[in-house]
Enzyme design. Structure first.
Site, short mmCIF file in Angstrom:
data_model
loop_
_atom_site.label_atom_id
_atom_site.label_comp_id
_atom_site.label_asym_id
_atom_site.label_seq_id
_atom_site.Cartn_x
_atom_site.Cartn_y
_atom_site.Cartn_z
N LYS A 191 65.99 30.28 -63.73
CA LYS A 191 65.49 29.39 -64.78
C LYS A 191 65.77 27.92 -64.45
O LYS A 191 66.37 27.60 -63.43
CB LYS A 191 66.10 29.81 -66.13
CG LYS A 191 65.79 31.27 -66.51
CD LYS A 191 64.34 31.48 -66.91
CE LYS A 191 63.85 32.91 -66.78
NZ LYS A 191 64.39 33.88 -67.71
C1 LIG Z 1 64.19 35.27 -68.25
C2 LIG Z 1 63.48 35.70 -69.48
C3 LIG Z 1 64.13 36.43 -70.49
C4 LIG Z 1 65.45 37.09 -70.33
O1 LIG Z 1 66.52 36.34 -70.06
P1 LIG Z 1 67.77 36.94 -69.24
O2 LIG Z 1 68.74 35.81 -69.38
O3 LIG Z 1 67.31 37.18 -67.84
O4 LIG Z 1 68.22 38.17 -69.91
C5 LIG Z 1 63.44 36.70 -71.66
N1 LIG Z 1 62.17 36.30 -71.84
C6 LIG Z 1 61.51 35.62 -70.89
C7 LIG Z 1 60.10 35.21 -71.17
C8 LIG Z 1 62.13 35.32 -69.67
O5 LIG Z 1 61.45 34.68 -68.72
#
Ligand SMILES: *Cc1c(COP(=O)(O)O)cnc(C)c1O
Length: 381
Positions: A191
């Site tokens: 991210k």
């Molecule tokens: C990355 C992501 C998540 C989940 O987050 P994690 O921290 O990996 O559990 C949820 N929704 C979307 C759209 C994502 O891209």
């Protein structure tokens, strides 16, 4: 080729993360509690400008707790954007609830207001009013904030805003992650900023934040012994991970600038290539962090070059790219659940590709990417 691999999206440390980790070691706060959690939460609250933040060990955990805070229980129905990462939808199943998937609209690639309202009317007619709407800010693009809020208000169904990909994005100057009745952030490794793994829940009251922390720490009640009247979870962020988050907050705006520069780079690369559109927000009301830069191919106008052709030539040059999220209603695990809409999400999946977008790519990396793309479309630099 001997070139290093260029990844889609990688961690990018700012410099002070290790200093804050050292502090955590020095005072022995190697635990899912400690001073970095409070500081990281305050940093996020200041950055978002409104809302109360509780940091957790993943974005998925935040969606799970968010649905609980919105009152979702076993047997309930939850409306969910189909075009998203599976983590948006899996927590619905954790709760024994039923996902009802909704198509996207072409401007934001997020929840289609028309399909959403059609679904609500039909589910109510079938005897069950859905309990929540999961709206996603996909790839950093704000969903149709005002249209979806109107529908939410009209039918009194709360919104869970999944802003896992949209930290730093805005709609009319207000930060994504503050539009839901409950909103969610992610700090996974791919991210815009990362804590190696982590997430946050953003609520509109201090009481809801306290409730989220209570549920995330085993629902332990205030007593000298261990006392529990509710099901609890072990979802709190570690103080060591929060140290990384503190460091990352210092470079968040700079990293968003660099992600946005990648988007501008692709606008330039594809400017003379017929049939390829770099996804761009529709107007000045929406500001995207451009977490990932994405393109849509029209194989008729590209004379038969598909997104798979583009992906494979990039892979051949050791450059990672990825098709857009495969819609949930097309996934084997979710194929038996209701779906409302047409084939917008499906068509986006067929023709769309995510391109390398990290904030730490170099001029040499960009030049390699550009050469491969221009070669495929037989354009001279
Ligand atoms: C990355 C992501 C998540 C989940 O987050 P994690 O921290 O990996 O559990 C949820 N929704 C979307 C759209 C994502 O891209």
């Amino acid at each position: 080729m001997g070139d290093n691999k260029i990844w889609l999206s990688t961690p990018h440390m700012g410099g002070n993360e290790q200093k804050y980790i050292q502090e955590a070691f020095d005072c022995n706060w190697i635990a899912p509690m400690g001073p970095n959690l409070t500081i990281f939460e305050q940093n996020l609250e200041n950055y978002l400008g409104s809302g109360h933040v509780a940091v957790l060990n993943s974005g998925t955990a935040a969606i799970h707790l968010g649905l609980i805070l919105l009152g979702v229980k076993s047997g309930d129905e939850v409306l969910c954007q189909s075009m998203t990462f599976s983590a948006s939808a899996n927590p619905i199943l954790y709760l024994g609830a039923t996902p009802v998937f909704i198509d996207s609209e072409p401007e934001t690639w997020n929840l289609c207001p028309v399909a959403l309202e059609t679904a609500i009317i039909d589910r109510i007619a079938k005897g069950k009013k859905p309990k929540a709407i999961i709206a996603v800010d996909l790839y950093g693009t704000p969903y149709k904030i005002e249209e979806i809020r109107l529908i939410s208000d009209q039918y009194s169904i709360p919104i869970l805003e999944d802003s896992a990909e949209a930290l730093g994005s805005c709609y009319k100057g207000q930060k994504c992650g503050t539009f839901g009745d409950v909103s969610v952030l992610s700090f996974n490794g791919s991210k815009v900023i990362t804590t190696s793994g982590g997430g946050a829940i953003v609520t509109n009251s201090a009481a809801l934040k306290e409730r989220a922390i209570f549920l995330a720490t085993q629902a332990r009640e205030d007593a000298p012994h261990y006392q529990h009247s509710e099901v609890g979870y072990n979802y709190r962020m570690s103080n060591v991970c929060a140290a990384i988050g503190r460091g990352q907050m210092e470079v968040l705006d700079e990293h968003i600038l660099l992600r946005r520069k990648m988007h501008e780079f692709y606008l330039d690369v594809f400017k003379d290539i017929e049939g390829v559109t770099v996804f761009t927000v529709a107007n000045e009301n929406s500001f995207s962090n451009y977490w990932l830069s994405t393109v849509l191919l029209d194989p008729i106008k590209t004379f038969g070059i598909t997104r798979e052709n583009l992906r494979l030539v990039l892979a051949g040059a050791n450059i990672e790219s990825r098709p857009l999220w495969k819609p949930m209603h097309l996934q084997p695990i979710f194929s038996d659940y209701p779906y409302y809409g047409h084939a917008i999400a499906e068509t986006l999946f067929t023709n769309g590709l995510c391109l390398p977008s990290s904030s730490n790519l170099t001029e040499a990396d960009r030049s390699r990417i550009k050469t491969v793309i221009l070669n495929l479309f037989s354009k001279k630099d």
